[in-house]
Design a protein around this motif. Structure first.
Motif, PDB file in Angstrom:
ATOM      1  N   ASN A   1      13.828  -5.968  -3.306  1.00  0.00           N
ATOM      2  CA  ASN A   1      14.169  -4.550  -3.459  1.00  0.00           C
ATOM      3  C   ASN A   1      15.580  -4.214  -2.995  1.00  0.00           C
ATOM      4  O   ASN A   1      15.967  -3.051  -3.014  1.00  0.00           O
ATOM      5  N   THR A   2      16.346  -5.231  -2.593  1.00  0.00           N
ATOM      6  CA  THR A   2      17.718  -4.985  -2.165  1.00  0.00           C
ATOM      7  C   THR A   2      18.435  -6.300  -1.922  1.00  0.00           C
ATOM      8  O   THR A   2      17.776  -7.291  -1.607  1.00  0.00           O
ATOM      9  N   PRO A   3      19.736  -6.392  -1.965  1.00  0.00           N
ATOM     10  CA  PRO A   3      20.618  -5.552  -2.764  1.00  0.00           C
ATOM     11  C   PRO A   3      20.748  -6.165  -4.143  1.00  0.00           C
ATOM     12  O   PRO A   3      20.259  -7.270  -4.379  1.00  0.00           O
TER      13      PRO A   3
ATOM     14  N   ASN B   1      14.208  -8.834   1.067  1.00  0.00           N
ATOM     15  CA  ASN B   1      15.661  -8.733   0.956  1.00  0.00           C
ATOM     16  C   ASN B   1      16.176  -9.938   0.174  1.00  0.00           C
ATOM     17  O   ASN B   1      15.795 -11.075   0.441  1.00  0.00           O
TER      18      ASN B   1
ATOM     19  N   PRO C   1      12.941   0.909  -3.528  1.00  0.00           N
ATOM     20  CA  PRO C   1      14.242   0.246  -3.711  1.00  0.00           C
ATOM     21  C   PRO C   1      15.254   0.720  -2.669  1.00  0.00           C
ATOM     22  O   PRO C   1      15.264   1.892  -2.290  1.00  0.00           O
ATOM     23  N   ILE C   2      16.080  -0.210  -2.218  1.00  0.00           N
ATOM     24  CA  ILE C   2      17.183   0.103  -1.307  1.00  0.00           C
ATOM     25  C   ILE C   2      18.450  -0.269  -2.059  1.00  0.00           C
ATOM     26  O   ILE C   2      18.687  -1.440  -2.326  1.00  0.00           O
ATOM     27  N   TYR C   3      19.238   0.723  -2.424  1.00  0.00           N
ATOM     28  CA  TYR C   3      20.346   0.458  -3.335  1.00  0.00           C
ATOM     29  C   TYR C   3      21.638   0.028  -2.665  1.00  0.00           C
ATOM     30  O   TYR C   3      22.468  -0.623  -3.271  1.00  0.00           O
ATOM     31  N   ASN C   4      21.840   0.363  -1.407  1.00  0.00           N
ATOM     32  CA  ASN C   4      23.004  -0.102  -0.645  1.00  0.00           C
ATOM     33  C   ASN C   4      24.355   0.233  -1.273  1.00  0.00           C
ATOM     34  O   ASN C   4      25.329  -0.470  -1.023  1.00  0.00           O
TER      35      ASN C   4
END
Length: 155
Positions: free
Chosen positions: A62-64, A92, A148-151
């Protein structure tokens, strides 16, 4: 359909080829590489996987990485896990490429510095490692927070 075994599926859509690993009792039993768009490839692949295996858990990165690929994977996999009552976990991307930089936008990359993810140009002499499916999931800690972690910084 195989059953009585703990079948987990790990999905890495943030790179091409897309990587999918099928794990039985935490050990890799099948490795799938697919070149193409996440939106085109995941539905066809999962139809076959769900027919062949009694999947207990789906894990995705889910990232990045690619904003669009992460979003599509999340929506598709979240829907399947809800409908089929399958556990859904996240990981990650740095866990699967030896912690090397991951392509962001243009010539910039996501760089993990002691758990702090920044977006920058590649440092000199920086080696980029390909994504790999681990042979075992035994020592990996996954997150129940699957959003989601978009960073990416706001533009």
């Amino acid at each position: 359909m195989q059953s009585k075994n703990l079948i987990e599926v790990l999905v890495i859509t943030i790179s091409n080829p897309i990587l999918i690993g099928v794990y039985k009792d935490k050990e890799l039993i099948k490795e799938i590489e697919i070149v193409g768009l996440t939106s085109d490839k995941l539905p066809v692949l999962f139809k076959d996987l769900l027919d062949e295996y009694d999947i207990k858990t789906i894990i995705y990165v889910n990232t990045p990485g690619s904003f669009m690929s992460i979003k599509i994977a999340y929506i598709f996999l979240k829907t399947i896990t809800m409908i089929k009552n399958i556990e859904f976990l996240a990981a990650n991307g740095f866990l699967f490429n030896k912690n090397s930089p991951i392509k962001a936008l243009g010539k910039k990359y996501f760089i993990n510095e002691n758990g702090d993810i920044k977006v920058d140009f590649l440092p000199n002499m920086c080696k980029i490692s390909d994504f790999e499916l681990p042979k075992s999931l035994e020592s990996i800690t996954f997150s129940k927070d699957t959003l989601p972690i978009y960073n990416l910084p706001a533009v």
